[in-house]
Design a protein around this motif. Structure first.
Motif, PDB file in Angstrom:
ATOM      1  N   PRO A  49     -12.646  -0.189   3.720  1.00 61.35           N
ATOM      2  CA  PRO A  49     -13.979   0.411   3.690  1.00 61.35           C
ATOM      3  C   PRO A  49     -13.922   1.822   3.118  1.00 61.35           C
ATOM      4  CG  PRO A  49     -13.026   0.674   5.859  1.00 61.35           C
ATOM      5  CD  PRO A  49     -12.028  -0.118   5.052  1.00 61.35           C
ATOM      6  N   GLY A  50     -15.070   2.448   3.027  1.00 58.54           N
ATOM      7  CA  GLY A  50     -15.092   3.867   2.714  1.00 58.54           C
ATOM      8  C   GLY A  50     -14.613   4.659   3.913  1.00 58.54           C
ATOM      9  N   GLY A  51     -14.525   5.961   3.743  1.00 61.82           N
ATOM     10  CA  GLY A  51     -14.090   6.804   4.840  1.00 61.82           C
ATOM     11  C   GLY A  51     -12.928   7.677   4.429  1.00 61.82           C
TER      12      GLY A  51
ATOM     13  N   LEU B 137      -8.925   9.059   4.392  1.00 60.81           N
ATOM     14  CA  LEU B 137      -7.653   8.387   4.179  1.00 60.81           C
ATOM     15  C   LEU B 137      -7.170   7.722   5.453  1.00 60.81           C
ATOM     16  CD1 LEU B 137      -4.550   9.763   2.330  1.00 60.81           C
ATOM     17  CD2 LEU B 137      -4.317   8.856   4.629  1.00 60.81           C
ATOM     18  N   TRP B 138      -7.206   8.435   6.579  1.00 64.38           N
ATOM     19  CA  TRP B 138      -6.687   7.878   7.824  1.00 64.38           C
ATOM     20  C   TRP B 138      -7.558   6.734   8.335  1.00 64.38           C
ATOM     21  CZ3 TRP B 138      -1.929   8.434   8.533  1.00 64.38           C
ATOM     22  CH2 TRP B 138      -1.271   9.642   8.272  1.00 64.38           C
ATOM     23  N   GLU B 139      -8.849   6.817   8.147  1.00 66.50           N
ATOM     24  CA  GLU B 139      -9.719   5.717   8.566  1.00 66.50           C
ATOM     25  C   GLU B 139      -9.436   4.462   7.750  1.00 66.50           C
ATOM     26  OE1 GLU B 139     -13.552   8.400  10.052  1.00 66.50           O
ATOM     27  OE2 GLU B 139     -13.428   7.679   7.979  1.00 66.50           O
ATOM     28  N   ARG B 140      -9.191   4.639   6.469  1.00 66.00           N
ATOM     29  CA  ARG B 140      -8.873   3.488   5.615  1.00 66.00           C
ATOM     30  C   ARG B 140      -7.480   2.941   5.946  1.00 66.00           C
ATOM     31  NH1 ARG B 140     -11.200   2.755   0.688  1.00 66.00           N
ATOM     32  NH2 ARG B 140      -9.239   2.914  -0.480  1.00 66.00           N
ATOM     33  N   ALA B 141      -6.522   3.837   6.115  1.00 64.37           N
ATOM     34  CA  ALA B 141      -5.162   3.407   6.452  1.00 64.37           C
ATOM     35  C   ALA B 141      -5.121   2.700   7.796  1.00 64.37           C
ATOM     36  CB  ALA B 141      -4.219   4.606   6.450  1.00 64.37           C
ATOM     37  N   ALA B 142      -6.032   3.047   8.696  1.00 61.97           N
ATOM     38  CA  ALA B 142      -6.062   2.406  10.011  1.00 61.97           C
ATOM     39  C   ALA B 142      -6.390   0.925   9.906  1.00 61.97           C
ATOM     40  CB  ALA B 142      -7.074   3.110  10.914  1.00 61.97           C
ATOM     41  N   VAL B 143      -7.178   0.538   8.908  1.00 61.43           N
ATOM     42  CA  VAL B 143      -7.505  -0.877   8.721  1.00 61.43           C
ATOM     43  C   VAL B 143      -6.242  -1.658   8.361  1.00 61.43           C
ATOM     44  CG1 VAL B 143      -8.849  -2.509   7.336  1.00 61.43           C
ATOM     45  CG2 VAL B 143      -9.873  -0.339   8.051  1.00 61.43           C
ATOM     46  N   VAL B 144      -5.425  -1.074   7.491  1.00 63.62           N
ATOM     47  CA  VAL B 144      -4.153  -1.697   7.125  1.00 63.62           C
ATOM     48  C   VAL B 144      -3.226  -1.756   8.340  1.00 63.62           C
ATOM     49  CG1 VAL B 144      -2.136  -1.577   5.623  1.00 63.62           C
ATOM     50  CG2 VAL B 144      -4.373  -0.864   4.753  1.00 63.62           C
ATOM     51  N   ALA B 145      -3.087  -0.639   9.027  1.00 58.79           N
ATOM     52  CA  ALA B 145      -2.144  -0.558  10.140  1.00 58.79           C
ATOM     53  C   ALA B 145      -2.525  -1.495  11.277  1.00 58.79           C
ATOM     54  CB  ALA B 145      -2.067   0.874  10.648  1.00 58.79           C
ATOM     55  N   GLU B 146      -3.818  -1.687  11.507  1.00 60.99           N
ATOM     56  CA  GLU B 146      -4.249  -2.604  12.561  1.00 60.99           C
ATOM     57  C   GLU B 146      -3.812  -4.029  12.238  1.00 60.99           C
ATOM     58  OE1 GLU B 146      -5.503  -4.497  15.726  1.00 60.99           O
ATOM     59  OE2 GLU B 146      -5.501  -2.305  15.577  1.00 60.99           O
ATOM     60  N   GLU B 147      -3.935  -4.431  10.982  1.00 59.48           N
ATOM     61  CA  GLU B 147      -3.502  -5.778  10.612  1.00 59.48           C
ATOM     62  C   GLU B 147      -1.985  -5.912  10.709  1.00 59.48           C
ATOM     63  OE1 GLU B 147      -4.120  -8.868   6.892  1.00 59.48           O
ATOM     64  OE2 GLU B 147      -5.752  -7.509   7.444  1.00 59.48           O
ATOM     65  N   VAL B 148      -1.264  -4.846  10.357  1.00 56.31           N
ATOM     66  CA  VAL B 148       0.188  -4.850  10.521  1.00 56.31           C
ATOM     67  C   VAL B 148       0.554  -5.004  11.996  1.00 56.31           C
ATOM     68  CG1 VAL B 148       2.289  -3.449  10.316  1.00 56.31           C
ATOM     69  CG2 VAL B 148       0.627  -3.493   8.448  1.00 56.31           C
TER      70      VAL B 148
ATOM     71  N   PHE C   9       0.850  -1.195   0.000  1.00 57.10           N
ATOM     72  CA  PHE C   9       0.000   0.000   0.000  1.00 57.10           C
ATOM     73  C   PHE C   9       0.881   1.238   0.000  1.00 57.10           C
ATOM     74  CE2 PHE C   9      -3.044  -3.040   1.580  1.00 57.10           C
ATOM     75  CZ  PHE C   9      -4.278  -2.561   1.156  1.00 57.10           C
ATOM     76  N   HIS C  10       0.376   2.283  -0.645  1.00 56.67           N
ATOM     77  CA  HIS C  10       0.879   3.640  -0.450  1.00 56.67           C
ATOM     78  C   HIS C  10      -0.268   4.414   0.174  1.00 56.67           C
ATOM     79  CE1 HIS C  10       3.481   7.127  -1.315  1.00 56.67           C
ATOM     80  NE2 HIS C  10       2.333   7.773  -1.320  1.00 56.67           N
ATOM     81  N   LEU C  11      -0.132   4.710   1.471  1.00 58.42           N
ATOM     82  CA  LEU C  11      -1.242   5.268   2.243  1.00 58.42           C
ATOM     83  C   LEU C  11      -2.433   4.310   2.144  1.00 58.42           C
ATOM     84  CD1 LEU C  11      -0.764   9.024   1.241  1.00 58.42           C
ATOM     85  CD2 LEU C  11       0.109   7.839   3.262  1.00 58.42           C
ATOM     86  N   ASP C  12      -3.552   4.743   1.552  1.00 54.83           N
ATOM     87  CA  ASP C  12      -4.702   3.840   1.443  1.00 54.83           C
ATOM     88  C   ASP C  12      -4.885   3.290   0.031  1.00 54.83           C
ATOM     89  OD1 ASP C  12      -5.437   6.261   0.296  1.00 54.83           O
ATOM     90  OD2 ASP C  12      -7.478   6.227   1.097  1.00 54.83           O
ATOM     91  N   GLU C  13      -3.847   3.406  -0.786  1.00 56.06           N
ATOM     92  CA  GLU C  13      -3.911   2.906  -2.168  1.00 56.06           C
ATOM     93  C   GLU C  13      -3.230   1.548  -2.255  1.00 56.06           C
ATOM     94  OE1 GLU C  13      -2.237   3.954  -6.662  1.00 56.06           O
ATOM     95  OE2 GLU C  13      -1.725   5.239  -4.961  1.00 56.06           O
ATOM     96  N   HIS C  14      -3.979   0.540  -2.657  1.00 52.60           N
ATOM     97  CA  HIS C  14      -3.414  -0.792  -2.801  1.00 52.60           C
ATOM     98  C   HIS C  14      -2.485  -0.836  -4.008  1.00 52.60           C
ATOM     99  CE1 HIS C  14      -4.090  -5.378  -3.454  1.00 52.60           C
ATOM    100  NE2 HIS C  14      -3.055  -5.158  -2.673  1.00 52.60           N
ATOM    101  N   LEU C  15      -1.291  -1.412  -3.816  1.00 47.86           N
ATOM    102  CA  LEU C  15      -0.294  -1.518  -4.881  1.00 47.86           C
ATOM    103  C   LEU C  15       0.035  -2.995  -5.105  1.00 47.86           C
ATOM    104  CD1 LEU C  15       2.196   1.269  -3.669  1.00 47.86           C
ATOM    105  CD2 LEU C  15       0.360   1.511  -5.355  1.00 47.86           C
ATOM    106  N   PRO C  16      -0.836  -3.725  -5.773  1.00 45.10           N
ATOM    107  CA  PRO C  16      -0.595  -5.172  -5.930  1.00 45.10           C
ATOM    108  C   PRO C  16       0.665  -5.491  -6.703  1.00 45.10           C
ATOM    109  CG  PRO C  16      -2.406  -4.434  -7.335  1.00 45.10           C
ATOM    110  CD  PRO C  16      -2.085  -3.296  -6.432  1.00 45.10           C
ATOM    111  N   ASP C  17       1.181  -4.546  -7.472  1.00 47.01           N
ATOM    112  CA  ASP C  17       2.375  -4.793  -8.271  1.00 47.01           C
ATOM    113  C   ASP C  17       3.637  -4.183  -7.654  1.00 47.01           C
ATOM    114  OD1 ASP C  17       0.856  -6.128 -10.235  1.00 47.01           O
ATOM    115  OD2 ASP C  17       0.319  -4.213 -11.165  1.00 47.01           O
ATOM    116  N   LEU C  18       3.575  -3.826  -6.370  1.00 43.69           N
ATOM    117  CA  LEU C  18       4.750  -3.276  -5.704  1.00 43.69           C
ATOM    118  C   LEU C  18       5.891  -4.291  -5.758  1.00 43.69           C
ATOM    119  CD1 LEU C  18       5.974  -0.968  -3.997  1.00 43.69           C
ATOM    120  CD2 LEU C  18       5.120  -2.168  -1.960  1.00 43.69           C
TER     121      LEU C  18
END
Length: 248
Positions: free
Chosen positions: A32-34, A36-47, A8-17
């Protein structure tokens, strides 16, 4: 050792990174919607959950992502595993902006300030992230500062040092080692998204990273792969990334 990919770059998925290591696990939740920070929080929580599990099992996770905000999840994961880390942060930029000081509004310029208790608090609060004391943060290089960042650092306990001097100021205790690859001079590293001329070469950065590994207890590593696809930067970074992935 577990290599965790966060494409990811912020809340943008980069499948080809393009990554310098083959991951053992990939963090790529549907967002989910929301904001940038709300979306990024979903990624960060899993991290954070993945890092906490690896550290609790005695490992040293290496987290590969497309920007620096993933570091908030890594530090939160270390805290959950009972390791309150110091931070050694290699970056061409200060990453100490706030929504009020940033002229661009680019959220990738906020994470160091967020780690020490400032800037936008949405993501730190969602992660229940405890602030890291400024005196426990070493900012390595940060040659490209906006005036508000320079003013903040001049009055901060954050220690800012050139790449070649990091060994003299290493913090004691468990350490999160963060490497944004744009700390390397763009003449020596291809395809950087945010190039900042006048920096150290890749060999000098690699030597400094090795000094950190030799001089402190690295509990987790984060590598921000801030380069364009097809640039070959992943291959250039490969040897150093493999060394870091061998930490126990």
């Amino acid at each position: 050792m577990t290599v965790i990919a966060v494409p990811f770059h912020l809340d943008e998925h980069l499948p080809d990174l393009e990554l310098p290591l083959t991951p053992d696990r990939t963090v790529a939740p549907a967002l989910p919607g929301g904001t940038l920070w709300e979306r990024a929080a979903v990624v960060a929580e899993e991290v954070a959950a993945a890092v906490a599990a690896e550290v609790s099992a005695g490992g040293v996770p290496v987290v590969l992502s497309g920007d620096c905000t993933t570091a908030l999840g890594v530090v939160a994961g270390l805290q959950r595993a009972g390791r309150d880390p110091r931070v050694v942060w290699f970056d061409a930029h200060g990453d100490v902006q706030t929504p009020e000081t940033s002229t661009s509004g680019y959220a990738g310029g906020f994470p160091v300030r967020q780690l020490v208790g400032g800037s936008d608090r949405t993501l730190p609060e969602r992660l229940r992230l405890r602030s890291v004391a400024e005196r426990d943060v070493v900012l390595v290089d940060a040659r490209d500062l906006d005036p508000p960042e320079a003013a903040f650092l001049a009055n901060s306990a954050i220690r800012r040092v050139p790449v070649g001097e990091v060994a003299a100021v290493l913090p004691g205790g468990p350490t999160y080692l963060h490497l944004d690859v744009d700390v390397v001079d763009p003449a020596d590293f291809p395809g950087l998204l945010f190039p900042a001329p006048g920096g150290p070469g890749l060999s000098a950065v690699a030597d400094a990273v090795r000094a950190v590994v030799a001089g402190t207890a690295v509990a987790a590593v984060g590598i921000a792969c801030t380069y364009r696809p097809g640039s070959g930067a992943d291959r250039a970074l490969g040897e150093l990334a493999r060394e870091l992935s061998a930490l126990q």
